[in-house]
Design a protein around this motif. Structure first.
Motif, PDB file in Angstrom:
ATOM      1  N   PHE A 180       0.837  -1.198   0.000  1.00  0.00           N
ATOM      2  CA  PHE A 180       0.000   0.000   0.000  1.00  0.00           C
ATOM      3  C   PHE A 180       0.871   1.247   0.000  1.00  0.00           C
ATOM      4  O   PHE A 180       2.059   1.203   0.347  1.00  0.00           O
ATOM      5  N   THR A 181       0.270   2.359  -0.370  1.00  0.00           N
ATOM      6  CA  THR A 181       1.006   3.619  -0.460  1.00  0.00           C
ATOM      7  C   THR A 181       0.956   4.370   0.863  1.00  0.00           C
ATOM      8  O   THR A 181      -0.120   4.700   1.351  1.00  0.00           O
ATOM      9  N   ALA A 234       1.891  -5.439   7.783  1.00  0.00           N
ATOM     10  CA  ALA A 234       1.718  -5.096   6.377  1.00  0.00           C
ATOM     11  C   ALA A 234       2.878  -4.218   5.954  1.00  0.00           C
ATOM     12  O   ALA A 234       3.342  -3.369   6.726  1.00  0.00           O
ATOM     13  N   THR A 235       3.342  -4.424   4.741  1.00  0.00           N
ATOM     14  CA  THR A 235       4.475  -3.662   4.214  1.00  0.00           C
ATOM     15  C   THR A 235       3.995  -2.735   3.112  1.00  0.00           C
ATOM     16  O   THR A 235       3.276  -3.155   2.206  1.00  0.00           O
ATOM     17  N   ILE A 238       0.872  -0.280  -5.133  1.00  0.00           N
ATOM     18  CA  ILE A 238       1.310  -0.939  -6.358  1.00  0.00           C
ATOM     19  C   ILE A 238       0.900  -2.411  -6.322  1.00  0.00           C
ATOM     20  O   ILE A 238       0.651  -2.971  -5.258  1.00  0.00           O
ATOM     21  N   GLU A 239       0.790  -3.009  -7.498  1.00  0.00           N
ATOM     22  CA  GLU A 239       0.398  -4.416  -7.646  1.00  0.00           C
ATOM     23  C   GLU A 239      -0.883  -4.718  -6.875  1.00  0.00           C
ATOM     24  O   GLU A 239      -1.017  -5.738  -6.204  1.00  0.00           O
ATOM     25  N   CYS A 286      -6.583   5.646  -2.902  1.00  0.00           N
ATOM     26  CA  CYS A 286      -5.691   5.434  -4.046  1.00  0.00           C
ATOM     27  C   CYS A 286      -6.183   4.238  -4.848  1.00  0.00           C
ATOM     28  O   CYS A 286      -7.350   4.184  -5.228  1.00  0.00           O
ATOM     29  N   THR A 287      -5.354   3.213  -5.069  1.00  0.00           N
ATOM     30  CA  THR A 287      -5.799   2.065  -5.852  1.00  0.00           C
ATOM     31  C   THR A 287      -6.669   1.112  -5.053  1.00  0.00           C
ATOM     32  O   THR A 287      -7.090   0.085  -5.560  1.00  0.00           O
TER      33      THR A 287
END
Length: 340
Positions: A28-29, A64-65, A93-94, A121-122
């Motif tokens: 996650f961002t 979580a990273t 991302i991803e 975000c995503t």
């Protein structure tokens, strides 16, 4: 930190703090997440009592990273939560790979319980994949919009900074989380507290859901010429069925030769070359964000011939569409692009 002047002027709606559950998807961002959680902390500070609490959740329930490599300890796994809790899914991302079956099943279950659910975000991709945005207005980071539009036709995608449609919330990523949370704080406890939080954040311009996430065309290209901006806007709106230079020139009341000179003067390229670059950029987005076939990507970007598409793509990016997809890793989809 100085004591805010309106600390004693709180207009609270109740004594029970509202709880947010941040679901941190893999990679996650951090920016989008921190811009959501910090205004909640500052709202508590301004009010002088807890208006909001929060928990960090994730699939493994341990840690979580995020995309920059930092690791966060989680408070809980994908467990049942209270109906009054607000769920915010933080993507990065991803995101397609991070949107696993357990995540989707949990989101659908909580949606059936009536929870407010948002995508940061995503994170909007995870909500859409779970079917939670069908028929609703939503937004996602501008770099991921091409792939999102192809995969989720039933979602009314906008270019807004954030969108609130019933019990579904979405943000475009980056600092747009601040705008959404300030809107929530103002709705819950009044604009005075929200404005004080913005001041503490040194956030001088609060955006609304009517603001768009990208810079205006004149700002992006560094040129303020109304007809040039109008032509570029038409190009961006007609990628699948490109307009001819003659049609573009006619719609802004100039000759094809005048249009050519305009682009040469301000952008140092022909209208045809600029248009081609726009189409190839969209093609690259689709290759990296979706699992569409190369042929369908070519058609979506106005190329009738796959061989012509491949030739143009190689000329611009120095690689073929097939190799481009292969170098991005084994997981195609929306999440393969870097999100802010």
């Amino acid at each position: 930190m100085p004591t805010p002047p309106s600390r004693a002027k709180q207009t609270a709606t109740g004594d029970t703090p509202k709880r947010f559950v941040f679901v941190l998807l893999d990679k996650f961002t951090m920016l989008s997440f921190s811009c959501a959680i910090e205004p909640l902390r500052l709202a508590n500070y301004v009010a002088g009592k807890p208006l909001y609490t929060w928990k960090l959740a994730g699939e493994n329930g341990l840690e979580a990273t995020c995309s920059n490599g930092a690791t966060f300890k989680l408070d809980m796994g994908l467990e049942d939560i209270e109906r009054d809790d607000v769920i915010l899914v933080c993507g990065g991302i991803e995101v397609q790979k991070a949107t696993t079956k357990p995540v989707l099943n949990w989101l659908r279950r909580e949606a059936r319980r009536g929870n407010v659910i948002g995508g940061m975000c995503t994170g909007a991709y995870a909500l859409a994949k779970a079917g939670l945005l069908d028929g609703k207005r939503a937004t996602i980071h501008w770099e991921n919009q091409d792939g999102f539009l192809e995969e989720f036709e039933e979602v009314k995608l906008t270019k807004s900074v954030f969108v609130m449609d019933g019990n579904r919330l979405t943000t475009a990523g980056g600092t747009s989380s601040i705008d959404l949370i300030l809107k929530i704080i103002a709705s819950d406890h009044g604009s005075d507290i929200a404005n004080n939080v913005a001041d503490l954040l040194i956030y001088s311009t609060i955006r609304t859901d009517q603001d768009t996430q990208r810079l205006s065309i004149p700002t992006r290209i560094g040129v303020r010429h109304p007809k040039l901006s109008q032509v570029i806007q038409m190009m961006e709106a007609n990628v699948e069925d490109p307009l001819s230079p003659a049609d573009l020139a006619d719609q802004v009341g100039m000759s094809t030769r005048q249009l050519e000179r305009l682009f040469r003067r301000y952008l140092n390229r022909s209208p045809k070359r600029y248009y081609m670059e726009l189409r190839l950029q969209k093609a690259r987005n689709l290759l990296m964000q979706t699992d569409m076939s190369v042929i369908n990507v070519a058609l979506a970007c106005g190329f009738a011939s796959p061989s012509h598409f491949s030739k143009c793509y190689r000329s611009h990016y120095n690689t073929t569409p097939y190799r481009e997809r292969g170098t991005q890793g084994p997981t195609p989809g929306t999440g393969n692009r870097l999100s802010i």
